[in-house]
Design an enzyme around this catalytic site. Structure first.
Site, PDB file in Angstrom:
ATOM      1  N   LYS A 177     -11.780   1.172 -14.398  1.00 56.44           N
ATOM      2  CA  LYS A 177     -12.682  -0.244 -13.993  1.00 56.44           C
ATOM      3  C   LYS A 177     -12.364  -1.208 -15.116  1.00 56.44           C
ATOM      4  CE  LYS A 177     -11.730   0.576  -9.518  1.00 56.44           C
ATOM      5  NZ  LYS A 177     -10.974  -0.799  -8.093  1.00 56.44           N
ATOM      6  N   TYR A 220     -13.915   7.273 -13.372  1.00 54.97           N
ATOM      7  CA  TYR A 220     -13.237   6.469 -12.564  1.00 54.97           C
ATOM      8  C   TYR A 220     -14.387   4.628 -12.800  1.00 54.97           C
ATOM      9  CZ  TYR A 220     -15.055   3.052  -8.552  1.00 54.97           C
ATOM     10  OH  TYR A 220     -14.485   1.696  -7.710  1.00 54.97           O
ATOM     11  N   ASP A 226       0.654  -1.293   0.351  1.00 59.20           N
ATOM     12  CA  ASP A 226       0.283  -0.102  -0.032  1.00 59.20           C
ATOM     13  C   ASP A 226       0.441   1.241   0.046  1.00 59.20           C
ATOM     14  OD1 ASP A 226      -1.860   2.370   1.317  1.00 59.20           O
ATOM     15  OD2 ASP A 226      -3.108   0.690   1.471  1.00 59.20           O
ATOM     16  N   LEU A 245      -0.115   4.405   0.478  1.00 52.09           N
ATOM     17  CA  LEU A 245      -0.482   4.984   2.333  1.00 52.09           C
ATOM     18  C   LEU A 245      -0.587   6.113   2.011  1.00 52.09           C
ATOM     19  CD1 LEU A 245       1.648   3.849   5.021  1.00 52.09           C
ATOM     20  CD2 LEU A 245      -0.920   3.365   4.518  1.00 52.09           C
ATOM     21  N   GLY A 261     -25.845  12.538 -12.616  1.00 50.38           N
ATOM     22  CA  GLY A 261     -25.693  11.492 -11.925  1.00 50.38           C
ATOM     23  C   GLY A 261     -25.998  10.234 -11.391  1.00 50.38           C
ATOM     24  N   ASP A 262     -26.838  11.271 -10.540  1.00 49.20           N
ATOM     25  CA  ASP A 262     -27.583   9.469  -9.374  1.00 49.20           C
ATOM     26  C   ASP A 262     -28.659   9.059 -10.219  1.00 49.20           C
ATOM     27  OD1 ASP A 262     -25.607   9.774  -7.506  1.00 49.20           O
ATOM     28  OD2 ASP A 262     -26.719  11.437  -6.339  1.00 49.20           O
ATOM     29  N   ARG A 295     -28.369  15.267  -7.417  1.00 46.05           N
ATOM     30  CA  ARG A 295     -27.158  15.441  -8.504  1.00 46.05           C
ATOM     31  C   ARG A 295     -26.874  14.849  -9.271  1.00 46.05           C
ATOM     32  NH1 ARG A 295     -23.713  12.758  -2.803  1.00 46.05           N
ATOM     33  NH2 ARG A 295     -24.827  11.481  -3.610  1.00 46.05           N
TER      34      ARG A 295
END
Length: 326
Positions: free
Chosen positions: A144, A140, A31, A33, A282-283, A280
């Site tokens: 993925k 994001y 990690d 951190l 995109g919700d 909001r």
């Protein structure tokens, strides 16, 4: 097994480390951190390093005879990914490719990957099955999805065995209260609501009250972080080189924002001041998993109830009001 857990000092990763260790595996944590916490990982098993440090990764794989990887080391703030996509593509994509190539160099052919329901984008059907189109609406989610596609190509070309585990809303804390959720900034609903109960925030904003849901607020699928950890272990047991798993991890039961606030009030015995805000961008109104494939493929099913999830979160936050304080 000798297992390397990248991002093992972070929220879900630290719970996976705890689960793996309890089940007799020999675990090493890698990690940087940036968002992880030193106190969340076993001190004698923590290696501080970045995914881009290929030589350090290769050395680690060889020194400890690593047989499999659980990969949690990603940046995961949706809003930040929109304002600073370079950060996300460099870490989540370039960094993960560096990890995959280090694995390939060392002959490590098994990886369990922390993916997300954000790869689906706005759902066309609910509950969401694994064969739902993947059309992310933010960087994001794209990062993925890129890695899911890369792992499939590596499977075909290099015999990689992988599990892409698409999380819904990770929640709660370890049953023994030793580790829990500590993000800066915090964006998840349950800890923000509990901050109001602790007097750390004046109120919680309900973003949107006119959605086509029973009480007008958004519905999400909240899954206990220990259930997520159990799923990673179950997926690892099924992995073989050249084989793949793509699984939704959720409860299959949605809970609205207002319902979550109500349970938090009941668990804490505190009134939670709320502010009604605008939607909001995109919700989606509702994000709920269809978890049947995970039960069929790896024999896993979420066990903890929403109340148990919030009770565990409250135990952690009330006993660690400053998080890990590191």
């Amino acid at each position: 097994m000798n297992i390397l857990v990248t991002g093992g000092a972070g929220y879900v990763g630290s719970h996976a480390v705890k689960c793996l260790t309890a089940n007799g595996h020999n675990v090493w944590v890698y990690d940087n951190l940036v968002y992880g916490h030193k106190a969340a990982a076993p001190a004698d098993r923590l290696v501080v390093g970045d995914l881009h440090e290929s030589e350090k990764l290769v050395k680690l794989f060889k020194e400890h005879d690593i047989e499999a990887v659980m990969h949690f080391a990603a940046y995961a703030f949706v809003g930040e990914s929109v304002t600073d996509p370079a950060k996300y593509y460099q870490n989540n994509v370039v960094g993960t490719l560096s990890l995959l190539d280090a694995m390939r160099e060392c002959g490590v052919k098994k990886i369990v990957f922390s993916s997300t329901c954000a790869t689906y984008g706005v759902p066309q059907q609910v509950p969401i099955p694994e064969d739902h189109p993947q059309s992310p609406i933010n960087p994001y989610g794209y990062t993925k999805l890129v890695i899911e596609r890369a792992m499939e190509d590596y499977r075909h070309a290099y015999d990689l065995g992988y599990a892409a585990l698409r999380y819904f809303n990770a929640s709660g804390a370890s049953a023994d209260g030793s580790i829990g959720e500590d993000h800066t900034p915090e964006t998840h609903l349950i800890p923000l609501v509990l901050d109001v109960a602790l007097g750390k925030r004046e109120s919680i904003t309900v973003f949107g009250t006119d959605y086509p849901t029973p009480d007008g607020s958004c519905i999400r699928d909240y899954i206990h972080v220990d259930d997520l950890a159990d799923a990673h272990l179950a997926a690892l047991k099924q992995l073989e080189p050249g084989k793949s798993l793509k699984l939704n991890l959720g409860t299959g039961r949605g809970m609205s924002v207002k319902e979550v606030i109500g349970i938090c009030e009941d668990v804490t015995g505190k009134r939670i001041a709320t502010v009604l805000g605008e939607r909001r961008e995109g919700d989606p109104p509702e994000l709920v998993a269809n978890p049947q494939t995970a039960e069929d493929a790896i024999g896993w099913k979420a066990k903890r109830s929403m109340r148990e999830t919030i009770e565990s979160a409250w135990a952690w936050h009330s006993s660690h009001p400053d998080g890990f304080a590191d």
